[in-house]
Design an enzyme around this catalytic site. Sequence first.
Site, PDB file in Angstrom:
ATOM      1  N   GLU A   1      11.033   4.845  12.528  1.00 60.24           N
ATOM      2  CA  GLU A   1      12.381   4.523  12.077  1.00 60.24           C
ATOM      3  C   GLU A   1      13.425   4.790  13.151  1.00 60.24           C
ATOM      4  O   GLU A   1      14.504   4.200  13.147  1.00 60.24           O
ATOM      5  CB  GLU A   1      12.708   5.322  10.808  1.00 60.24           C
ATOM      6  CG  GLU A   1      13.819   4.709   9.974  1.00 60.24           C
ATOM      7  CD  GLU A   1      13.920   5.314   8.596  1.00 60.24           C
ATOM      8  OE1 GLU A   1      14.127   4.562   7.642  1.00 60.24           O
ATOM      9  OE2 GLU A   1      13.769   6.551   8.479  1.00 60.24           O
TER      10      GLU A   1
ATOM     11  N   HIS B   1     -15.164   9.456  13.615  1.00 62.87           N
ATOM     12  CA  HIS B   1     -16.196   8.549  13.129  1.00 62.87           C
ATOM     13  C   HIS B   1     -15.621   7.179  12.761  1.00 62.87           C
ATOM     14  O   HIS B   1     -16.272   6.410  12.068  1.00 62.87           O
ATOM     15  CB  HIS B   1     -16.910   9.171  11.934  1.00 62.87           C
ATOM     16  CG  HIS B   1     -17.607  10.444  12.279  1.00 62.87           C
ATOM     17  ND1 HIS B   1     -18.904  10.492  12.721  1.00 62.87           N
ATOM     18  CD2 HIS B   1     -17.171  11.731  12.285  1.00 62.87           C
ATOM     19  CE1 HIS B   1     -19.243  11.744  12.963  1.00 62.87           C
ATOM     20  NE2 HIS B   1     -18.204  12.524  12.698  1.00 62.87           N
TER      21      HIS B   1
ATOM     22  N   LYS C   1      16.744  -2.437   1.449  1.00 62.27           N
ATOM     23  CA  LYS C   1      17.381  -1.754   0.319  1.00 62.27           C
ATOM     24  C   LYS C   1      18.382  -2.677  -0.373  1.00 62.27           C
ATOM     25  O   LYS C   1      18.465  -2.714  -1.606  1.00 62.27           O
ATOM     26  CB  LYS C   1      18.083  -0.481   0.797  1.00 62.27           C
ATOM     27  CG  LYS C   1      17.152   0.649   1.212  1.00 62.27           C
ATOM     28  CD  LYS C   1      17.960   1.859   1.659  1.00 62.27           C
ATOM     29  CE  LYS C   1      17.057   3.001   2.079  1.00 62.27           C
ATOM     30  NZ  LYS C   1      17.834   4.177   2.553  1.00 62.27           N
TER      31      LYS C   1
END
Length: 402
Positions: A249, A275, A391
Amino acid sequence: MQYQHNFNPSISDEDVFNEISTEREHIGYYNLVHQDTSIFKEYASKVEQKNIVIIGIGGSTLGTYAIYKFLKYSKHLSKKLYFLETTDPIDIQSKIKNIDLDDTLFIVISKSGTTIETVSIFKYINSLIKCDKNNTLVITESDSKLNKYARANEIKSFEIPKDVGGRFSVFSAVGLLPLVIVGIDIDELLYGAKTMYDSFFNKEDIYERVLKKARFFVEYKNNFNINVLFSYSSRLDGFNNWYIQLWGESLGKVDINFTRQGLTPIGIIGPIDQHSFLQLIVEGRRDKTITVIKVNDFENNLKIPQVELKGLEELNYIDNIEFAYLINEQADATIESIRNLGDIPCDVITIERVSERSIAALMYEYELLTSVCAKFMYIDAYNQPGVEASKAILKHKLQSKI
């Protein structure tokens, strides 16, 4: 003769340092290390509830969770801390059903005071139990609508300074207050952060390390655009998530020349990801830098027992080895394998022990590193226009349904 230009050559370390030093006057996170914590400790001493539930999202929760996750297994904490931070209905209900709501303090955290996710969850909690001055606390900006709600209902509130961004707010009331309530030493946290502050601004060890690392990241960003944090302790899982928000951000921006910038953060846990992701690191494209984080002293002597397993006798050489020793040997093996390749940038951070000082120092160093990278990239580390756009779209979509 007159001359104007918009060239932005590589900025010097000294210029970056001067800009960061000046920035302390209007970017508040730097100076949180100097604050008086008595107001937080006084409030915490009066909290009687055994369960502490934080309602928030992103910068309101990630830093606090990072510290809590790192420390909770080594501390005898007096209370339990929970996080309600997603609108996933399954997650909300599964957490709530395990909490005695009658013995809970709800801490509602939102810098703006109008975060849809936070208010949505708070509304749901209010449908289950009456939230009032006896069981609710608010942490927000002084002039937010959430603070107005708190005043109207005589609910105690603490301020998030306007010059402290959410993802840089862990050492404000956002993090310190919940942590001291559950029994974590917040003075030790600030001491750890302040050691990094002092070292950087006095141009000691951390100064050179941060400047050198940031310059490499930025100057080689077109070659090594992915920054992998390989943390060898499951306790650092929360720190990894906090780093991803901080890095993504803050550094994913358009610079002053309207060029898109960004360094992609990835957080993985060793030895689990040995792994999986290690294969990509070793034989995949050379577009990644690696930072390995080790914990020198886990303060735990759990051992692999001397147990005979028929057919697996060839592995008896691991008997009586401490798991803490094993995980650090796994980290060292990974580090050596990467360094032997010779073409993957890699550094190692070793945390001496599990403590408030160590996790706070690590987090503050990464805040500094983020700010310095932004200076080299000619971007603003402290805004988030890309997030704000989504938003606004969400708000419009929800309002249109009314």
